[in-house]
Design a protein around this motif. Structure first.
Motif, mmCIF file in Angstrom:
data_model
loop_
_atom_site.group_PDB
_atom_site.id
_atom_site.type_symbol
_atom_site.label_atom_id
_atom_site.label_comp_id
_atom_site.label_asym_id
_atom_site.label_seq_id
_atom_site.Cartn_x
_atom_site.Cartn_y
_atom_site.Cartn_z
ATOM 1 N N GLY A 46 13.904 16.343 8.835
ATOM 2 C CA GLY A 46 13.692 16.770 10.365
ATOM 3 C C GLY A 46 12.479 17.234 10.336
ATOM 4 O O GLY A 46 12.070 17.337 11.663
ATOM 5 N N PHE A 47 11.734 17.665 9.733
ATOM 6 C CA PHE A 47 10.092 18.042 9.902
ATOM 7 C C PHE A 47 9.339 16.533 9.910
ATOM 8 O O PHE A 47 8.675 16.910 11.116
ATOM 9 N N ILE A 48 9.694 15.630 9.615
ATOM 10 C CA ILE A 48 9.341 14.420 10.026
ATOM 11 C C ILE A 48 9.512 14.089 11.214
ATOM 12 O O ILE A 48 8.727 13.756 12.070
ATOM 13 N N LEU A 49 10.977 13.992 11.715
ATOM 14 C CA LEU A 49 11.117 13.989 12.937
ATOM 15 C C LEU A 49 10.282 14.645 14.014
ATOM 16 O O LEU A 49 10.120 13.986 15.209
ATOM 17 N N ALA A 50 10.403 15.733 13.685
ATOM 18 C CA ALA A 50 9.912 16.866 14.687
ATOM 19 C C ALA A 50 8.279 16.299 14.785
ATOM 20 O O ALA A 50 7.656 16.376 15.784
ATOM 21 N N TYR A 51 7.475 15.931 13.822
ATOM 22 C CA TYR A 51 6.088 15.681 13.828
ATOM 23 C C TYR A 51 5.858 14.498 14.623
ATOM 24 O O TYR A 51 5.188 14.283 15.365
ATOM 25 N N GLN A 52 6.873 13.282 14.284
ATOM 26 C CA GLN A 52 6.553 12.232 15.073
ATOM 27 C C GLN A 52 7.025 12.355 16.882
ATOM 28 O O GLN A 52 6.370 11.702 17.709
ATOM 29 N N MET A 53 7.975 13.212 16.996
ATOM 30 C CA MET A 53 8.227 13.457 18.294
ATOM 31 C C MET A 53 7.095 14.190 19.025
ATOM 32 O O MET A 53 6.627 13.912 19.945
ATOM 33 N N ASP A 54 6.400 15.134 18.558
ATOM 34 C CA ASP A 54 5.374 15.748 19.009
ATOM 35 C C ASP A 54 4.091 14.925 19.230
ATOM 36 O O ASP A 54 3.290 14.905 20.134
ATOM 37 N N SER A 55 4.226 14.035 18.231
ATOM 38 C CA SER A 55 2.931 12.860 17.994
ATOM 39 C C SER A 55 3.014 11.961 19.280
ATOM 40 O O SER A 55 2.108 11.668 20.124
ATOM 41 N N ALA A 56 4.519 11.724 19.578
ATOM 42 C CA ALA A 56 4.566 10.752 20.527
ATOM 43 C C ALA A 56 4.720 11.205 21.975
ATOM 44 O O ALA A 56 4.360 10.421 22.973
ATOM 45 N N TYR A 57 5.445 12.277 21.962
ATOM 46 C CA TYR A 57 5.613 12.864 23.469
ATOM 47 C C TYR A 57 5.096 14.306 23.629
ATOM 48 O O TYR A 57 5.217 14.764 24.698
ATOM 49 N N GLY A 58 4.569 15.132 22.513
ATOM 50 C CA GLY A 58 4.358 16.302 22.762
ATOM 51 C C GLY A 58 2.869 16.493 23.052
ATOM 52 O O GLY A 58 2.079 15.691 23.516
ATOM 53 N N THR A 59 2.319 17.858 22.645
ATOM 54 C CA THR A 59 0.954 18.148 22.789
ATOM 55 C C THR A 59 0.032 17.820 21.665
ATOM 56 O O THR A 59 -1.129 18.443 21.422
ATOM 57 N N LEU A 60 0.589 17.105 20.343
ATOM 58 C CA LEU A 60 -0.428 16.928 19.211
ATOM 59 C C LEU A 60 -1.541 16.340 19.514
ATOM 60 O O LEU A 60 -2.532 16.835 19.011
ATOM 61 N N ILE A 61 -1.776 15.275 20.276
ATOM 62 C CA ILE A 61 -3.203 14.605 20.711
ATOM 63 C C ILE A 61 -3.803 15.534 21.243
ATOM 64 O O ILE A 61 -5.112 15.508 20.832
ATOM 65 N N TYR A 62 -3.218 16.308 22.032
ATOM 66 C CA TYR A 62 -4.385 17.333 22.849
ATOM 67 C C TYR A 62 -5.036 18.302 21.831
ATOM 68 O O TYR A 62 -6.092 18.795 22.004
ATOM 69 N N ARG A 63 -4.008 19.021 21.024
ATOM 70 C CA ARG A 63 -4.469 19.783 19.949
ATOM 71 C C ARG A 63 -5.428 19.298 19.035
ATOM 72 O O ARG A 63 -6.327 19.625 18.473
ATOM 73 N N MET A 64 -5.082 17.973 18.746
ATOM 74 C CA MET A 64 -6.188 17.314 17.760
ATOM 75 C C MET A 64 -7.375 17.092 18.567
ATOM 76 O O MET A 64 -8.539 17.248 17.962
ATOM 77 N N LYS A 65 -7.466 16.789 19.963
ATOM 78 C CA LYS A 65 -8.717 16.606 20.390
ATOM 79 C C LYS A 65 -9.238 17.799 20.469
ATOM 80 O O LYS A 65 -10.851 17.799 20.096
ATOM 81 N N GLY A 66 -8.980 18.847 20.789
ATOM 82 C CA GLY A 66 -9.371 20.104 21.248
ATOM 83 C C GLY A 66 -9.820 20.681 19.451
ATOM 84 O O GLY A 66 -10.976 21.124 19.350
ATOM 85 N N GLU A 67 -9.353 20.351 18.554
ATOM 86 C CA GLU A 67 -9.820 20.746 17.210
ATOM 87 C C GLU A 67 -11.087 19.938 16.869
ATOM 88 O O GLU A 67 -12.094 20.282 16.304
ATOM 89 N N ALA A 68 -10.855 18.503 17.186
ATOM 90 C CA ALA A 68 -11.978 17.709 16.870
ATOM 91 C C ALA A 68 -13.250 18.147 17.655
ATOM 92 O O ALA A 68 -14.282 18.283 17.137
ATOM 93 N N GLU A 69 -13.167 18.531 19.011
ATOM 94 C CA GLU A 69 -14.233 18.909 19.829
ATOM 95 C C GLU A 69 -14.574 20.256 19.089
ATOM 96 O O GLU A 69 -15.875 20.636 18.919
ATOM 97 N N SER A 70 -13.801 21.172 18.636
ATOM 98 C CA SER A 70 -14.433 22.569 17.969
ATOM 99 C C SER A 70 -15.304 22.261 16.780
ATOM 100 O O SER A 70 -16.318 22.863 16.599
ATOM 101 N N ILE A 71 -14.629 21.431 16.010
ATOM 102 C CA ILE A 71 -15.489 20.933 14.679
ATOM 103 C C ILE A 71 -16.876 20.465 14.953
ATOM 104 O O ILE A 71 -17.956 20.815 14.575
ATOM 105 N N MET A 72 -16.989 19.522 16.159
ATOM 106 C CA MET A 72 -18.163 18.979 16.442
ATOM 107 C C MET A 72 -19.112 19.754 17.149
ATOM 108 O O MET A 72 -20.335 19.836 16.959
ATOM 109 N N GLU A 73 -18.670 21.202 17.597
ATOM 110 C CA GLU A 73 -19.462 21.971 18.115
ATOM 111 C C GLU A 73 -19.993 23.302 17.132
ATOM 112 O O GLU A 73 -20.914 23.535 17.197
ATOM 113 N N SER A 74 -18.874 23.651 16.280
ATOM 114 C CA SER A 74 -19.215 24.748 15.414
ATOM 115 C C SER A 74 -19.540 24.348 13.985
ATOM 116 O O SER A 74 -19.689 25.197 13.408
ATOM 117 N N GLU A 75 -19.160 23.084 13.575
ATOM 118 C CA GLU A 75 -19.281 22.936 12.331
ATOM 119 C C GLU A 75 -19.858 21.616 12.188
ATOM 120 O O GLU A 75 -19.541 20.617 11.214
#
Length: 107
Positions: A46-75
């Motif tokens: 169920g956890f794997i299914l939830a992760y895949q649903m978030d990756s395919a149709y949720g906001t995972l990509i936006y959260r990953m992009k935001g985290e990547a931008e934060s790392i590039m700016e502050s780290e």
């Protein structure tokens, strides 16, 4: 990025089918054998299914992009190459060394 999202959506179709069949099979088996332990694999699946649903149709990509931008700016120090950024001189030195070795081997 579009290919990654498309891959997640395609994978979700197959994994969703597998999850449904596994859940039905495990539930039927647990009821027939009266062993609720058989329902255990449904939780991690169920956890794997939830992760895949978030990756395919949720906001995972936006959260990953935001985290990547934060790392590039502050780290930025985490993004440094092991021997620093290559310079023109270091590239030329390596090229000359390689061409010298090649001409040596040809003799």
């Amino acid at each position: 990025m579009a290919m990654q999202i498309a891959w997640s959506r395609e994978f979700l179709k197959y994994f969703g089918t597998f999850f449904t069949l596994a859940t039905v099979g495990l539930t039927v088996g647990a009821l027939k054998r009266k062993k609720p332990v058989l329902l255990g694999p449904i939780v991690p699946l169920g956890f794997i299914l939830a992760y895949q649903m978030d990756s395919a149709y949720g906001t995972l990509i936006y959260r990953m992009k935001g985290e990547a931008e934060s790392i590039m700016e502050s780290e930025q120090d985490r993004l440094d190459l092991p021997h620093g950024n290559p310079t023109f001189e270091s590239i030329e030195k390596a090229r000359r060394a390689r061409s010298g070795l090649t001409s040596f081997l040809e003799k």
